[in-house]
Scaffold this motif. Structure first.
Motif, PDB file in Angstrom:
ATOM      1  N   TYR A 192      33.302   7.830  65.462  1.00 41.57           N
ATOM      2  CA  TYR A 192      33.818   6.813  64.544  1.00 41.57           C
ATOM      3  C   TYR A 192      35.302   7.006  64.254  1.00 41.57           C
ATOM      4  N   LEU A 193      35.770   8.241  64.302  1.00 43.84           N
ATOM      5  CA  LEU A 193      37.210   8.450  64.187  1.00 43.84           C
ATOM      6  C   LEU A 193      37.932   7.791  65.371  1.00 43.84           C
ATOM      7  N   VAL A 194      37.381   7.968  66.575  1.00 41.41           N
ATOM      8  CA  VAL A 194      37.983   7.357  67.768  1.00 41.41           C
ATOM      9  C   VAL A 194      37.965   5.839  67.651  1.00 41.41           C
ATOM     10  N   LEU A 195      36.854   5.284  67.196  1.00 41.87           N
ATOM     11  CA  LEU A 195      36.782   3.831  67.013  1.00 41.87           C
ATOM     12  C   LEU A 195      37.827   3.358  66.010  1.00 41.87           C
ATOM     13  N   ASN A 196      37.928   4.056  64.899  1.00 42.21           N
ATOM     14  CA  ASN A 196      38.868   3.664  63.851  1.00 42.21           C
ATOM     15  C   ASN A 196      40.319   3.792  64.299  1.00 42.21           C
ATOM     16  N   ARG A 197      40.583   4.730  65.213  1.00 42.87           N
ATOM     17  CA  ARG A 197      41.947   4.988  65.669  1.00 42.87           C
ATOM     18  C   ARG A 197      42.120   4.602  67.143  1.00 42.87           C
ATOM     19  N   LEU A 234      27.494  -5.213  68.797  1.00 43.06           N
ATOM     20  CA  LEU A 234      28.465  -6.292  68.595  1.00 43.06           C
ATOM     21  C   LEU A 234      29.544  -5.874  67.599  1.00 43.06           C
ATOM     22  N   ALA A 235      29.121  -5.248  66.508  1.00 40.34           N
ATOM     23  CA  ALA A 235      30.087  -4.840  65.485  1.00 40.34           C
ATOM     24  C   ALA A 235      31.089  -3.834  66.052  1.00 40.34           C
ATOM     25  N   LEU A 239      35.146  -4.562  66.689  1.00 39.31           N
ATOM     26  CA  LEU A 239      36.147  -3.677  66.085  1.00 39.31           C
ATOM     27  C   LEU A 239      37.036  -3.046  67.160  1.00 39.31           C
ATOM     28  N   ALA A 240      36.418  -2.647  68.272  1.00 38.48           N
ATOM     29  CA  ALA A 240      37.195  -2.052  69.362  1.00 38.48           C
ATOM     30  C   ALA A 240      38.192  -3.061  69.933  1.00 38.48           C
ATOM     31  N   GLY A 244      42.449  -3.057  70.210  1.00 35.13           N
ATOM     32  CA  GLY A 244      43.164  -3.018  71.480  1.00 35.13           C
ATOM     33  C   GLY A 244      42.351  -3.009  72.752  1.00 35.13           C
ATOM     34  N   ALA A 245      41.019  -2.845  72.673  1.00 35.01           N
ATOM     35  CA  ALA A 245      40.224  -2.857  73.903  1.00 35.01           C
ATOM     36  C   ALA A 245      40.285  -4.238  74.557  1.00 35.01           C
TER      37      ALA A 245
END
Length: 280
Positions: A192-197, A234-235, A239-240, A244-245
């Motif tokens: 979740y840190l990676v997702l958030n950042r 989906l969520a 968010l990704a 930027g994804a």
């Protein structure tokens, strides 16, 4: 056979959807479901009809604890499926970390190599990708999770090695794609840190693929079994994409295509002043 070229989405376009086609008996979500060639081809057709931009075919499960598969067994699973799926006309990605498998798949027309070890497992992989002239997804991976490390710094070092290997093999930067590797060698908090950042990866100047479909990071939060993780998937992927994804790798194609189309419409209106287009 010439490969169907894969072209990344342009600015303002919908984030691309990579549909997962596992021809394995033991993948964590759909193992055995598409192992037969006829079932695999039917599923590929269905994903294309739902709007998949690319089909990702894998014949070795990378779930935690999965048994390793040798090159002969991996190709035996792929061979009946790969060429018929390529013939459907949508770009096909080969999900493998073995250079010999990538070489054979690209010779048949695979348009992209998806390497879960970022060119670092098989020393011949970078040269194979360069010779084939196709893009490569370089995923961050670790043998085991370590809660004590700075996961973003670890990813930076890993990607720098992958990019150096790509550069030595003369893979053009426009054919390099980064994948943070959700669920691979990371604790739940690190995922979740990676997702958030995720926008942290922009420093490398390469497009990003995100793949969290039905993974444990979703099940752990929602307390639902693998087959009931669509909404969480989906969520995470929306968010990704916001961070930027430009590609998401998914099991459920149509819901992602539609959700990302709404997101793209909002972006066009908000940032480009362009009219909202109808249709896909």
């Amino acid at each position: 056979m010439a490969h169907k070229q894969y072209i990344l989405p342009s600015a303002g376009d919908r984030c691309h959807v990579m549909g997962i086609l596992n021809v394995t008996p033991d993948s964590f979500s759909d193992g055995g479901r598409h192992e037969a060639a006829e079932a695999a081809l039917a599923h590929a057709r269905a994903m294309i009809a739902e709007g998949a931009d690319i089909i990702d075919i894998g014949a070795e499960s990378t779930r935690p604890g999965a048994a390793a598969v040798d090159e002969t067994a991996e190709w035996a699973r792929l061979e009946p499926v790969l060429e018929p799926v390529i013939a459907l006309g949508v770009p096909v990605s080969i999900d493998t970390y073995k250079a010999a498998i990538a070489r054979r798949a690209c010779a048949l027309g695979a348009a992209l190599v998806n390497d879960v070890w970022g060119l670092q497992k098989d020393p011949a992989m970078a040269d194979v990708v360069a010779e084939a002239g196709v893009p490569v997804v370089m995923m961050h991976n670790r043998l085991e999770a370590d809660a004590s490390i700075d996961i973003l710094s670890d990813m930076d070092r890993f990607f720098e090695r992958s990019m150096e290997m790509a550069a030595r093999a003369r893979i053009p930067r426009e054919r390099q794609i980064l994948d943070p590797g959700f669920g691979f060698g990371k604790t739940m908090d690190q995922n979740y840190l990676v997702l958030n950042r995720l926008d942290h990866l922009a420093r490398h100047g390469l497009p990003v693929l995100a793949g969290a479909s039905r993974k444990r990071m979703i099940g752990a939060v929602l307390d639902v079994p693998t087959g009931e993780r669509l909404f969480g998937s989906l969520a995470v992927h929306l968010l990704a994409s916001e961070r930027g994804a430009v590609i998401v790798r998914v099991h459920d194609v149509r819901p992602h295509v539609e959700a990302l189309a709404i997101q793209a419409a909002m972006r066009r209106e908000a940032f480009a002043g362009e009219p909202v287009r109808t249709g896909h």
